[in-house]
Structures are given as C-alpha cells and as structure tokens.
Design an enzyme around this catalytic site. Structure first.
Site, mmCIF file in Angstrom:
data_model
loop_
_atom_site.group_PDB
_atom_site.id
_atom_site.type_symbol
_atom_site.label_atom_id
_atom_site.label_comp_id
_atom_site.label_asym_id
_atom_site.label_seq_id
_atom_site.Cartn_x
_atom_site.Cartn_y
_atom_site.Cartn_z
ATOM 1 N N ASP A 174 0.806 -1.114 -0.070
ATOM 2 C CA ASP A 174 -0.225 0.074 0.018
ATOM 3 C C ASP A 174 0.920 1.274 0.079
ATOM 4 O O ASP A 174 1.966 1.242 0.867
ATOM 5 C CB ASP A 174 -1.062 -0.100 1.264
ATOM 6 C CG ASP A 174 -1.967 0.968 1.168
ATOM 7 O OD1 ASP A 174 -2.417 1.275 -0.098
ATOM 8 O OD2 ASP A 174 -2.728 1.529 1.877
ATOM 9 N N TYR A 216 1.020 5.703 -0.362
ATOM 10 C CA TYR A 216 0.775 7.073 0.301
ATOM 11 C C TYR A 216 0.791 7.976 -0.575
ATOM 12 O O TYR A 216 1.520 9.095 -0.655
ATOM 13 C CB TYR A 216 1.775 7.110 1.356
ATOM 14 C CG TYR A 216 1.410 8.057 2.676
ATOM 15 C CD1 TYR A 216 0.225 8.090 3.366
ATOM 16 C CD2 TYR A 216 2.368 8.841 2.962
ATOM 17 C CE1 TYR A 216 -0.043 8.818 4.290
ATOM 18 C CE2 TYR A 216 2.295 9.532 4.086
ATOM 19 C CZ TYR A 216 0.944 9.561 4.770
ATOM 20 O OH TYR A 216 0.742 10.552 5.853
ATOM 21 N N HIS A 221 -3.614 14.074 1.096
ATOM 22 C CA HIS A 221 -3.769 13.163 2.211
ATOM 23 C C HIS A 221 -2.575 13.172 3.037
ATOM 24 O O HIS A 221 -2.738 13.113 4.351
ATOM 25 C CB HIS A 221 -4.111 11.737 1.720
ATOM 26 C CG HIS A 221 -3.890 10.600 2.876
ATOM 27 N ND1 HIS A 221 -5.024 10.479 3.759
ATOM 28 C CD2 HIS A 221 -3.169 9.739 3.098
ATOM 29 C CE1 HIS A 221 -4.750 9.649 4.394
ATOM 30 N NE2 HIS A 221 -3.628 9.224 4.129
ATOM 31 N N ARG A 266 1.458 15.724 13.504
ATOM 32 C CA ARG A 266 2.676 16.506 13.797
ATOM 33 C C ARG A 266 2.472 17.694 13.463
ATOM 34 O O ARG A 266 3.060 18.501 12.738
ATOM 35 C CB ARG A 266 3.998 15.720 13.014
ATOM 36 C CG ARG A 266 4.139 14.335 13.030
ATOM 37 C CD ARG A 266 5.356 13.851 12.277
ATOM 38 N NE ARG A 266 5.421 14.423 10.720
ATOM 39 C CZ ARG A 266 4.747 13.488 10.138
ATOM 40 N NH1 ARG A 266 4.315 12.048 10.579
ATOM 41 N NH2 ARG A 266 4.669 13.746 8.830
ATOM 42 N N GLU A 296 -9.197 4.262 -1.736
ATOM 43 C CA GLU A 296 -8.289 3.994 -2.519
ATOM 44 C C GLU A 296 -8.548 3.128 -3.858
ATOM 45 O O GLU A 296 -9.682 2.618 -4.011
ATOM 46 C CB GLU A 296 -7.193 2.996 -1.692
ATOM 47 C CG GLU A 296 -6.711 3.564 -0.732
ATOM 48 C CD GLU A 296 -5.557 2.904 0.084
ATOM 49 O OE1 GLU A 296 -4.815 2.489 -0.790
ATOM 50 O OE2 GLU A 296 -5.388 3.008 1.245
ATOM 51 N N ASP A 308 -9.028 0.526 2.411
ATOM 52 C CA ASP A 308 -8.133 0.072 3.340
ATOM 53 C C ASP A 308 -8.583 0.438 4.911
ATOM 54 O O ASP A 308 -8.291 1.275 5.603
ATOM 55 C CB ASP A 308 -6.885 0.793 2.925
ATOM 56 C CG ASP A 308 -5.251 0.590 4.160
ATOM 57 O OD1 ASP A 308 -5.592 -0.422 4.857
ATOM 58 O OD2 ASP A 308 -4.724 1.401 4.250
ATOM 59 N N GLN A 316 -2.830 1.844 15.334
ATOM 60 C CA GLN A 316 -1.634 2.522 14.259
ATOM 61 C C GLN A 316 -1.089 3.277 15.148
ATOM 62 O O GLN A 316 0.490 3.530 14.918
ATOM 63 C CB GLN A 316 -2.479 3.183 13.215
ATOM 64 C CG GLN A 316 -1.456 3.683 11.925
ATOM 65 C CD GLN A 316 -2.051 4.430 11.063
ATOM 66 O OE1 GLN A 316 -3.491 4.422 10.933
ATOM 67 N NE2 GLN A 316 -1.540 4.763 9.888
ATOM 68 N N TYR A 373 3.209 2.474 14.950
ATOM 69 C CA TYR A 373 3.647 2.512 13.787
ATOM 70 C C TYR A 373 5.128 3.288 13.880
ATOM 71 O O TYR A 373 5.923 2.999 12.727
ATOM 72 C CB TYR A 373 2.824 3.475 13.036
ATOM 73 C CG TYR A 373 2.807 4.928 12.978
ATOM 74 C CD1 TYR A 373 2.746 5.745 14.071
ATOM 75 C CD2 TYR A 373 3.603 5.821 11.927
ATOM 76 C CE1 TYR A 373 2.744 7.136 14.243
ATOM 77 C CE2 TYR A 373 3.907 7.045 11.838
ATOM 78 C CZ TYR A 373 3.364 7.788 13.242
ATOM 79 O OH TYR A 373 3.392 8.994 12.953
ATOM 80 N N LYS A 432 -3.732 -1.976 10.502
ATOM 81 C CA LYS A 432 -3.873 -2.288 8.934
ATOM 82 C C LYS A 432 -4.412 -3.595 8.608
ATOM 83 O O LYS A 432 -5.332 -3.852 7.675
ATOM 84 C CB LYS A 432 -3.030 -1.632 8.072
ATOM 85 C CG LYS A 432 -2.758 -0.300 8.369
ATOM 86 C CD LYS A 432 -3.654 0.648 7.535
ATOM 87 C CE LYS A 432 -3.053 1.991 7.492
ATOM 88 N NZ LYS A 432 -4.051 3.181 6.481
ATOM 89 N N THR A 491 -8.354 -5.675 4.521
ATOM 90 C CA THR A 491 -8.581 -4.659 3.322
ATOM 91 C C THR A 491 -9.775 -5.164 2.221
ATOM 92 O O THR A 491 -9.631 -6.510 1.982
ATOM 93 C CB THR A 491 -7.322 -4.772 2.708
ATOM 94 O OG1 THR A 491 -6.155 -4.670 3.565
ATOM 95 C CG2 THR A 491 -7.336 -3.823 1.579
ATOM 96 N N THR A 547 -4.575 6.586 0.508
ATOM 97 C CA THR A 547 -5.690 7.398 0.490
ATOM 98 C C THR A 547 -5.954 8.301 -0.383
ATOM 99 O O THR A 547 -4.964 9.055 -0.635
ATOM 100 C CB THR A 547 -5.914 7.881 1.990
ATOM 101 O OG1 THR A 547 -5.763 6.966 2.755
ATOM 102 C CG2 THR A 547 -7.158 8.605 2.086
ATOM 103 N N GLU A 558 -9.266 12.594 8.590
ATOM 104 C CA GLU A 558 -9.142 13.766 7.817
ATOM 105 C C GLU A 558 -10.818 14.347 7.649
ATOM 106 O O GLU A 558 -10.692 15.698 8.131
ATOM 107 C CB GLU A 558 -8.904 13.477 6.255
ATOM 108 C CG GLU A 558 -7.566 13.393 6.176
ATOM 109 C CD GLU A 558 -7.098 12.818 4.639
ATOM 110 O OE1 GLU A 558 -6.643 13.520 3.822
ATOM 111 O OE2 GLU A 558 -7.489 11.580 4.340
HETATM 112 CA CA CA Z 1 -3.934 2.988 3.050
#
Ligand code: CA
Length: 381
Positions: free
Chosen positions: A102, A104, A109, A118, A177, A209, A216, A220, A229, A233, A320, A334
């Site tokens: 997967d 990104y 996103h 962050r 996705e 996903d 997570q 992560y 994750k 899926t 995403t 989001e």
């Molecule tokens: Ca994903």
C-alpha cells in the site's frame, strides 16, 4: 447507461450452482466466458478463461488481454451465450492476492495526516516528494466486497498508569483507494521500468483500507503500519481492465522537484476517476483520483527498482485519495480532523470514526465507466 457497457467489460469470478465461473459484466448480466468460448471459438487459448480464478488470464500477459477484449467486443453484441443475470450469481474473490503493498501517493492526504499527527512540524517528511512511500501489508486478509469487517482489538497508547490500554479499536476508519492488480510477473533482479506499466498491470479495482487509528498511532514508529491495518482490506470483485480507462488518462498535477530518472513517466500518467465515500447511505466525500501526486506506473517502478520481482496476483494500493477540498477527503481521520470535528450524516447522526453496524460503500466513475463498488459493514468483536 449502466457504466458497464461494451466499452468497460470488467472481469470477475461468479459463483453459480457451486461452480466458479470467469465472467465479464455487461450491464446487469454476467457472461460465462468459458461457455462463450465454446460457442464462439477465439483466436487465443481458451484455457485462460477456464477458471476458477482470473489468475491464468492475468498471467497470460498484455497481448492475450488485448486479444480477449477484442474478441469480447466483437462477439458480445450478437451473442447471448453464457449470459446470466447478475442477481443470480454470487461474486467471489477474483484471484488469490500474492503480495499486497500500500502506497501513500496523495499530497493532500499526506499533508493532512502530517498536520494532524505532527502539528508543529513540516507536514511532509523529506523523502515524500522524492519517492512513493509505501509498506507491505497482509495479502491473506484482502477480502471481497460484502465481507463483514470485525472491529479489531489491540494495544493503544498508555493511559495515566503508563501501561498500554487494550481493547477494541475506538478509532476505526476507512481509506478510499484504488488497487492495481498485477498480472504478468517479472524476474527477480530485473527492475520493471515505469514504461512497462501496461505490460504488467492487468487492471484496477476499488479498495478500502480499513484502519484502526488508535492501534496505528501507538505501533507505527519506527517500522510503519502493522496490526492497525492488517485485519482487513476490502476490494471490489470487479477488475476493470486498463484498456477501459484509456479515455480517463490525464496528466499528473505536477511534480516538484523532478523525480529521479527511474521515476520519470510519459504523460498522461494519471487517471481522472471520481470516487464517492458513502456511509449508511450518505455521500460524505468525493475524492478525485486525478489529484494524486504519484502515478501507478511510478509506484510499480519504485517497488521493483531494487530487483524485487512481481508475481501474478500482486496487489498495490494507491494510498488514501484526498483532494484539496474538505469534501474530497478519503478518510474519517481527515473528515473529522483527527476526531475533533464530527461530521453529520443525512439522518442527523454524527460521526468521527465508525460505529458498529455502519456500512461503507466506495463507488467510482471514469466518464462512461463505473467501477464495481466495494462495500463493508462493521460488526462488533
Ligand atoms: Ca492505505
């Protein structure tokens, strides 16, 4: 117009009377391709259509894919052999997923997630504009549309006593996705150039996903997504051939800085595919695939540049899909801005993350082509 006309012809595996048939969808019917090949012998080896999965056809390569599609578009207008109403079959997982990766690839996103997780730092990490960031996921839990999704349990960030909390996820999310399905394999030690995308990728499917944000967030760092994750899926049972999306090709929005040579692509390298995220009947977002920063050809080149080989049945997700507007965000993370801004469904209910019993459907269109939808309902553990 159904979105499933003669210009589309997505492939799938349909179960009827205990047999799994390789089919294409034409409007509200499926066509049993082995039966059709018996009545209208094609110029290719019909064994690729024998089933019970799409794997033999996928492995046969782009020349055969073109031959099958040309044969179907020639024969189907004048034949009803093998025609079965869609309502009389049950769609199956169309192929066994080999490896699942997967990515990104959405700038919007990745920027949103950076700002949420962050808030005091640069939203994008230094590598993001130089390579399509990705991770290896769990192939064995890729399931077809309609499969119930059980809310996962796991470790979450420690409470005041310093011990991790454990229990069902309290921040279960979706990610809208596209999934790219690899047909033709490659040899270990031989990178696949971006220009060979259409030689290896058989088609496109919608992909959800499912993501447990609280699991997570705790797990992560430093190795990336794992149990947050890997529990599920979902993909559509319909694989849209790349050829059906030729008219949807559009230039990428623009890449700055210019990527390294192995990531250079001939334009148009993107696809104008418009998604909808539907929650309990309410459209909560319309993510535009055409806004994606990295193209699927670049993702393919990147994941093989080290010599890693492709296998028939490899699946890679786009990451995403989120556009620049709030109503174009492809995740609850989001849409609710990290759970702080609930959004409202048509029945007046509000959501930050998913509740048990919620049904999420992803839909997409590309001009006259409608991708097969992917649906899933969340159940309690
Ligand atoms: Ca994903």
């Amino acid at each position: 117009m159904t979105g499933f006309g003669i210009d589309h012809l997505p492939y799938g595996v349909a179960s009827r009377s205990g047999r799994d048939l390789v089919v294409v969808r034409l409007d509200d019917d499926v066509i049993d391709l082995a039966a059709l090949a018996s009545a209208s012998p094609p110029g290719f080896d019909p064994a690729v259509l024998a089933g019970p999965s799409l794997a033999p056809l996928m492995a046969a390569g782009a020349g055969v894919w073109a031959d099958v599609r040309a044969w179907l578009q020639d024969v189907l207008p004048d034949s009803s052999v093998g025609c079965i109403p869609l309502a009389e079959v049950e769609m199956q997982m169309p192929f066994a997923v080999a490896d699942y990766v997967d990515f990104y690839a959405s700038l919007n996103h990745a920027s949103n997630v950076g700002r949420i997780f962050r808030p005091d730092a640069e939203p994008l990490l230094p590598n993001w504009r130089h390579l399509p960031v990705g991770y290896h996921g769990r192939a064995g839990t890729v399931v077809p549309s309609g499969t119930p999704i059980v809310r996962p349990a796991g470790q979450r960030r420690p409470g005041p006593d310093g011990r991790p909390r454990f229990g069902p996820s309290e921040a279960l999310d979706i990610e809208a996705e596209l999934g790219f399905v690899v047909g033709a394999p490659s040899r270990m030690g031989e990178p696949v150039p971006a220009g060979a995308f259409a030689d290896h990728v058989f088609g496109v499917t919608l992909l959800n996903d499912w993501s447990a944000r609280d699991i997570q967030a705790w797990e992560y760092v430093p190795l990336g997504p794992f149990l947050g994750k890997s529990f599920a899926t979902s993909i559509s049972p319909w694989i849209t051939p790349l050829a059906a999306l030729d008219d949807a090709r559009v230039p990428l929005p623009g890449q700055d800085p210019e990527p390294l040579d192995y990531l250079q692509v001939a334009e148009p390298a993107g696809y104008a595919i418009d998604l909808e995220v539907v929650v309990n009947g309410t459209v909560v977002a319309r993510p535009p695939y055409g806004s994606m920063y990295w193209s699927p050809a670049q993702m393919l080149a990147h994941m093989t540049v080290n010599g890693a080989s492709l296998r028939t049945g490899d699946l890679y997700g786009s990451g995403t899909i989120s556009g620049p507007e709030r109503a174009q965000r492809g995740s609850f993370l989001e849409l609710s801005w990290g759970g702080t801004e609930p959004f409202t469904l048509d029945d007046g209910a509000t959501r930050t993350y998913l509740q048990d019993g919620d049904t999420v459907i992803l839909r997409a269109t590309a001009g006259t082509v409608t991708l097969g939808e992917v649906a899933g309902t969340l159940t309690s553990p």
